[in-house]
Scaffold this motif. Structure first.
Motif, PDB file in Angstrom:
ATOM      1  N   ASP A  43     -10.295  17.990   4.396  1.00  0.00           N
ATOM      2  CA  ASP A  43     -11.671  17.520   4.536  1.00  0.00           C
ATOM      3  C   ASP A  43     -11.797  16.068   4.092  1.00  0.00           C
ATOM      4  N   LYS A  44     -11.113  15.711   3.006  1.00  0.00           N
ATOM      5  CA  LYS A  44     -11.159  14.331   2.514  1.00  0.00           C
ATOM      6  C   LYS A  44     -10.592  13.361   3.552  1.00  0.00           C
ATOM      7  N   LEU A  45      -9.472  13.745   4.159  1.00  0.00           N
ATOM      8  CA  LEU A  45      -8.818  12.863   5.130  1.00  0.00           C
ATOM      9  C   LEU A  45      -9.626  12.741   6.411  1.00  0.00           C
ATOM     10  N   ARG A  46     -10.207  13.852   6.866  1.00  0.00           N
ATOM     11  CA  ARG A  46     -11.039  13.815   8.069  1.00  0.00           C
ATOM     12  C   ARG A  46     -12.238  12.888   7.878  1.00  0.00           C
ATOM     13  N   LYS A  47     -12.817  12.909   6.679  1.00  0.00           N
ATOM     14  CA  LYS A  47     -13.971  12.054   6.406  1.00  0.00           C
ATOM     15  C   LYS A  47     -13.558  10.591   6.245  1.00  0.00           C
ATOM     16  N   LYS A  48     -12.359  10.385   5.722  1.00  0.00           N
ATOM     17  CA  LYS A  48     -11.905   9.030   5.449  1.00  0.00           C
ATOM     18  C   LYS A  48     -11.392   8.307   6.689  1.00  0.00           C
ATOM     19  N   ALA A  49     -10.786   9.043   7.609  1.00  0.00           N
ATOM     20  CA  ALA A  49     -10.085   8.427   8.743  1.00  0.00           C
ATOM     21  C   ALA A  49     -11.017   7.560   9.592  1.00  0.00           C
ATOM     22  N   LEU A  50     -10.543   6.362   9.916  1.00  0.00           N
ATOM     23  CA  LEU A  50     -11.271   5.446  10.789  1.00  0.00           C
ATOM     24  C   LEU A  50     -10.694   5.584  12.196  1.00  0.00           C
ATOM     25  N   GLY A  56      -0.223  11.097  -0.720  1.00  0.00           N
ATOM     26  CA  GLY A  56      -0.895  10.376  -1.792  1.00  0.00           C
ATOM     27  C   GLY A  56      -1.467   9.054  -1.317  1.00  0.00           C
ATOM     28  N   SER A  57      -0.733   8.364  -0.464  1.00  0.00           N
ATOM     29  CA  SER A  57      -1.213   7.085   0.061  1.00  0.00           C
ATOM     30  C   SER A  57      -2.436   7.281   0.944  1.00  0.00           C
ATOM     31  N   MET A  58      -2.392   8.293   1.808  1.00  0.00           N
ATOM     32  CA  MET A  58      -3.527   8.537   2.706  1.00  0.00           C
ATOM     33  C   MET A  58      -4.786   8.903   1.930  1.00  0.00           C
ATOM     34  N   LEU A  59      -4.621   9.608   0.797  1.00  0.00           N
ATOM     35  CA  LEU A  59      -5.776  10.046   0.009  1.00  0.00           C
ATOM     36  C   LEU A  59      -6.309   8.951  -0.914  1.00  0.00           C
ATOM     37  N   ASP A  60      -5.559   7.905  -1.123  1.00  0.00           N
ATOM     38  CA  ASP A  60      -5.957   6.841  -2.044  1.00  0.00           C
ATOM     39  C   ASP A  60      -7.226   6.146  -1.546  1.00  0.00           C
ATOM     40  N   VAL A  73       0.830  -1.206   0.000  1.00  0.00           N
ATOM     41  CA  VAL A  73       0.000   0.000   0.000  1.00  0.00           C
ATOM     42  C   VAL A  73       0.863   1.255   0.000  1.00  0.00           C
ATOM     43  N   LEU A  74       1.994   1.194   0.685  1.00  0.00           N
ATOM     44  CA  LEU A  74       2.850   2.370   0.848  1.00  0.00           C
ATOM     45  C   LEU A  74       4.090   2.324  -0.043  1.00  0.00           C
ATOM     46  N   ARG A 132      -8.662   3.551  -2.327  1.00  0.00           N
ATOM     47  CA  ARG A 132      -8.679   2.080  -2.296  1.00  0.00           C
ATOM     48  C   ARG A 132      -8.316   1.517  -0.934  1.00  0.00           C
ATOM     49  N   TYR A 133      -7.717   2.335  -0.093  1.00  0.00           N
ATOM     50  CA  TYR A 133      -7.134   1.813   1.138  1.00  0.00           C
ATOM     51  C   TYR A 133      -7.708   2.471   2.392  1.00  0.00           C
ATOM     52  N   LYS A 134      -7.739   1.694   3.464  1.00  0.00           N
ATOM     53  CA  LYS A 134      -8.320   2.147   4.732  1.00  0.00           C
ATOM     54  C   LYS A 134      -7.241   2.787   5.609  1.00  0.00           C
ATOM     55  N   LEU A 135      -7.537   4.000   6.071  1.00  0.00           N
ATOM     56  CA  LEU A 135      -6.620   4.781   6.900  1.00  0.00           C
ATOM     57  C   LEU A 135      -7.146   4.866   8.325  1.00  0.00           C
ATOM     58  N   GLY A 136      -6.324   4.481   9.288  1.00  0.00           N
ATOM     59  CA  GLY A 136      -6.728   4.555  10.688  1.00  0.00           C
ATOM     60  C   GLY A 136      -5.998   5.647  11.446  1.00  0.00           C
ATOM     61  N   THR A 137      -6.667   6.193  12.458  1.00  0.00           N
ATOM     62  CA  THR A 137      -6.050   7.116  13.417  1.00  0.00           C
ATOM     63  C   THR A 137      -6.650   6.837  14.791  1.00  0.00           C
ATOM     64  N   SER A 138      -6.038   7.408  15.806  1.00  0.00           N
ATOM     65  CA  SER A 138      -6.669   7.405  17.125  1.00  0.00           C
ATOM     66  C   SER A 138      -7.820   8.416  17.140  1.00  0.00           C
ATOM     67  N   THR A 139      -8.572   8.416  18.224  1.00  0.00           N
ATOM     68  CA  THR A 139      -9.771   9.252  18.324  1.00  0.00           C
ATOM     69  C   THR A 139      -9.431  10.643  18.848  1.00  0.00           C
ATOM     70  N   PRO A 140      -9.677  11.689  18.048  1.00  0.00           N
ATOM     71  CA  PRO A 140      -9.405  13.052  18.531  1.00  0.00           C
ATOM     72  C   PRO A 140     -10.183  13.368  19.813  1.00  0.00           C
ATOM     73  N   ILE A 141      -9.682  14.303  20.576  1.00  0.00           N
ATOM     74  CA  ILE A 141     -10.226  14.784  21.863  1.00  0.00           C
ATOM     75  C   ILE A 141      -9.946  13.769  22.974  1.00  0.00           C
ATOM     76  N   ASP A 142     -10.375  12.524  22.783  1.00  0.00           N
ATOM     77  CA  ASP A 142     -10.112  11.503  23.804  1.00  0.00           C
ATOM     78  C   ASP A 142      -8.627  11.134  23.855  1.00  0.00           C
ATOM     79  N   ASP A 143      -7.988  11.114  22.699  1.00  0.00           N
ATOM     80  CA  ASP A 143      -6.600  10.654  22.602  1.00  0.00           C
ATOM     81  C   ASP A 143      -5.781  11.669  21.809  1.00  0.00           C
ATOM     82  N   PRO A 144      -4.723  12.225  22.416  1.00  0.00           N
ATOM     83  CA  PRO A 144      -3.886  13.184  21.684  1.00  0.00           C
ATOM     84  C   PRO A 144      -3.359  12.647  20.363  1.00  0.00           C
TER      85      PRO A 144
END
Length: 237
Positions: free
Chosen positions: A134-141, A95-99, A87-88, A101-113
């Motif tokens: 905006d695209k990344l904020r909507k995509k992030a799991l 470019g990879s984060m915006l693709d 994937v990377l 085709r692939y699932k992007l994960g992050t921790s949870t804002p506010i609860d976790d720095p």
């Protein structure tokens, strides 16, 4: 067992902090978790001696509430993108984060720095590619680090489970987490963020409710020879 000190600490410290306490000769009861969640529990009356947050904001919040001293800068971490090698393979973090085709994960804002830092990277992305934030904020799991997150992995970061169960293809998080997971899961790689997207995590430590035990423990942890342990685990001293 009799504990010398009770500690709440950011989950990203789960590998290094027990080693530091062992080196200073203290028996610590340490609960690791998302710093925002732990901070709220202290504000709501839970009693601990020491709190080590993955950002300064939550540490300052306790000080502002009269529940702690002013925070000390404890260490630093760095964000990077890590995930499946295929994937990377381009080495292009944005470019990879915006693709799509692939699932992007992050921790949870506010609860976790960790989530706040990841979304700060997203905000920087607009200067590189308009509309990317905006695209990344909507995509992030945001599957880990939240009050309602139910993914547990014992002594490992919960991000370990995300990859093992194929819930994400890549994750924007701490370099220390990435380095640990690369040693445990085959086929993962790290992609550094370009200067335009770099975000550093500033950790803060506070003594809660004027705890004498907490102050003594923090004094020991802040000695130069003990702080070298942080560097060994990928943090900045």
């Amino acid at each position: 067992m009799k504990w010398d000190v009770k500690v709440y600490a950011a989950g990203s410290l789960r590998k290094v902090l027990p080693v530091m306490f062992e080196k200073v000769g203290l028996v610590a009861e340490i609960e690791f978790g998302p710093s925002g969640v732990l901070k709220d529990r202290i504000i709501n009356g839970e009693n601990v001696d020491l709190f080590v947050s993955a950002n300064m904001q939550h540490a300052y919040s306790l000080a502002g509430s009269g529940l702690s001293n002013d925070p000390l800068a404890f260490t630093q971490n760095e964000l990077c993108l890590f995930g499946r090698k295929q994937v990377l393979k381009s080495g292009d973090a944005l470019g990879s984060m915006l693709d799509s085709r692939y699932k992007l994960g992050t921790s949870t804002p506010i609860d976790d720095p960790g989530g706040d830092y990841a979304f700060a990277v997203f905000d920087k992305a607009d200067a590189v590619d308009r509309g990317a934030s905006d695209k990344l904020r909507k995509k992030a799991l945001t599957l880990v680090g939240g009050k309602s997150s139910n993914i547990k992995s014992g002594s490992h970061s919960p991000v370990y489970v995300l990859f093992k169960e194929n819930l994400v293809d890549m994750f924007l998080g701490y370099r220390t987490t990435a380095k640990d997971l690369l040693s445990r899961i085959d086929g993962l790689v790290i992609v550094d963020l370009p200067e335009s997207l770099k975000v550093r995590a500033e950790y803060g430590a506070v003594v809660v409710n004027n705890s004498v035990k907490g102050q003594q423990a923090l004094n020991l942890l802040m000695t130069p020879q003990i702080r070298e342990t942080l560097v060994e685990y990928g943090f900045s001293n």
